[in-house]
Motif scaffolding. Structure first.
Motif, PDB file in Angstrom:
ATOM      1  N   ASP A  81       0.862  -1.182   0.000  1.00 46.29           N
ATOM      2  CA  ASP A  81       0.000   0.000   0.000  1.00 46.29           C
ATOM      3  C   ASP A  81       0.897   1.230   0.000  1.00 46.29           C
ATOM      4  N   LEU A  82       1.001   1.875  -1.147  1.00 46.79           N
ATOM      5  CA  LEU A  82       1.844   3.071  -1.273  1.00 46.79           C
ATOM      6  C   LEU A  82       0.972   4.318  -1.416  1.00 46.79           C
ATOM      7  N   SER A  83      -0.278   4.230  -0.949  1.00 49.54           N
ATOM      8  CA  SER A  83      -1.227   5.309  -1.232  1.00 49.54           C
ATOM      9  C   SER A  83      -0.884   6.622  -0.508  1.00 49.54           C
ATOM     10  N   ASP A  84      -0.011   6.566   0.482  1.00 50.52           N
ATOM     11  CA  ASP A  84       0.412   7.797   1.164  1.00 50.52           C
ATOM     12  C   ASP A  84       1.688   8.378   0.559  1.00 50.52           C
ATOM     13  N   GLU A  85       2.208   7.721  -0.468  1.00 51.61           N
ATOM     14  CA  GLU A  85       3.502   8.150  -1.011  1.00 51.61           C
ATOM     15  C   GLU A  85       3.352   8.735  -2.404  1.00 51.61           C
ATOM     16  N   VAL A  86       4.372   9.483  -2.811  1.00 47.64           N
ATOM     17  CA  VAL A  86       4.414  10.025  -4.168  1.00 47.64           C
ATOM     18  C   VAL A  86       4.894   8.903  -5.095  1.00 47.64           C
TER      19      VAL A  86
END
Ligand code: NAD
Length: 334
Positions: free
Chosen positions: A270-275
């Motif tokens: 889950d990379l949804s908080d990252e650019v």
């Protein structure tokens, strides 16, 4: 046996624990991928259990062998991430799960075709925004279209069977034609011919040095204008930059991917908080006629159960010194 399980996701643990309910093996779960920096975690484990993004190059293999590992148990079908020559040299046995559910992957490939054709990904968002207009959502009947199946092994043959049910005309390219496909009426042709005649091209070959960038700029140039390309096999079968250029000109009409050549840095997290740092991948996501799923084609309950049971069965057979039906060696690479 003591088994170091790398790249563990919660669902891996659930299914592997169920298959090992009698605790006959000691399974120790590690979240990181296996690579040069994490290989020390396997110290003292006779078995490492790995998945598609674990990188078993010659250096990692040497480290594993030095730490006492004897068996590499892949919990996937593809083995392009293992240096088999290095494994043989180091005396490491490699086993895999050759067929956990070819239906899972084949059905997902067809799912991508239908989503792209009928624009279900766009319709889903429109309806939630109370936009019930149809303009831009027009599709085509699958019946009568020509589908080219590249690689008619276990998965490709099932894709052919499903598409036969839709009434598609079927072409295939595979150096080892399948009797079942021939019986279905599949016409085996050269890759150039398949690309030139197919409305839909779907890839089901393993990634090998011969198949890397099988679909590159010149292959795309041979395709029918506006054709659909589906890749549920391995990302590097397709030169993504060439695909993007072809999407920009309209030469490629639709692109459905479950795999991406640089997916190791992205998928299964889950990379949804990252650019998003991968500009090529980011560009892909801007096209309305591209659907990307994150290597989930295999992900059905049936497949996960089969993966866990076959993996434990492979380890059982190795522990008992029995013949290994699912062994992978350099002699098995076509
Ligand atoms: P398989 O071994 O049964 O079939 C592969 C077929 O490709 C064989 O018939 C072989 O003859 C053919 N082939 C090999 N090299 C070729 C070439 N250069 N040109 C044309 N054909 C060639 O494998 P499968 O079980 O059908 O799986 C196919 C691939 O799907 C796997 O290698 C794996 O990379 C991928 N896969 C993806 C997922 C996913 O979740 N997305 C899951 C499982 C497998």
């Amino acid at each position: 046996m003591r088994v170091a399980v790398f790249s563990t996701q919660p669902y891996d643990r659930r299914f592997l624990d169920a298959a090992n309910a009698d605790n006959r093996h000691e399974l120790v779960y590690f979240e990181p991928h296996l690579c040069a920096g994490t290989a020390r975690l396997a110290e003292g484990f006779e078995v490492v259990c790995v998945f598609v993004h674990d990188a078993l190059d010659a250096g990692v293999i040497t480290q594993l062998a030095a730490h006492g590992t004897k068996l590499v148990a892949l919990r996937c079908a593809g083995f392009n991430n293992v240096d088999l020559a290095a494994a043989e040299k180091a005396g490491l046995t490699v086993v895999r799960v050759p067929a956990y559910s070819p239906y899972a992957v084949a059905e997902h490939a067809v799912g991508l075709m239908l989503a792209l054709n009928r624009k279900i990904h766009r319709a889903y968002h429109r309806v939630r925004e109370s936009n019930f207009a149809l303009e831009g959502l027009i599709g085509f009947d699958m019946r009568g279209k020509t589908a080219g199946v590249v690689g008619t092994g276990k998965i490709g043959a099932i894709v052919a069977e499903i598409l036969k049910g839709f009434g598609c005309t079927l072409l295939a390219y595979d150096p080892y034609p399948s009797d079942a496909c021939k019986a279905l009426g599949v016409e085996y042709v050269t890759l150039a011919d398949l690309l030139a005649r197919s409305d839909i091209v779907t890839l089901h070959v393993p990634l090998t040095p011969q198949t890397k960038y099988l679909i590159n700029e010149s292959a795309i140039a041979r395709m029918r204008p506006g054709a659909m390309l589906i890749n549920t096999s391995r990302g590097a079968l397709v030169d993504t930059r060439a695909a993007i250029e072809a999407l920009k000109t309209g030469k490629l009409g639709y692109l459905g991917l479950d795999v991406y050549e640089e997916e190791g840095d992205l998928f299964f997290r889950d990379l949804s908080d990252e650019v998003l740092k991968d500009d090529v991948f980011a560009r892909l996501l801007t096209f309305p006629n591209v659907v990307v799923t994150a290597h989930q084609a295999f992900f059905t309950r049936n497949a996960m159960q089969n993966i866990a049971e076959t993996t434990l069965g492979n380890i059982d057979a190795f522990a008992a010194g029995k013949p290994l039906a699912n062994r992978v060696g350099t002699n098995l690479v076509k």
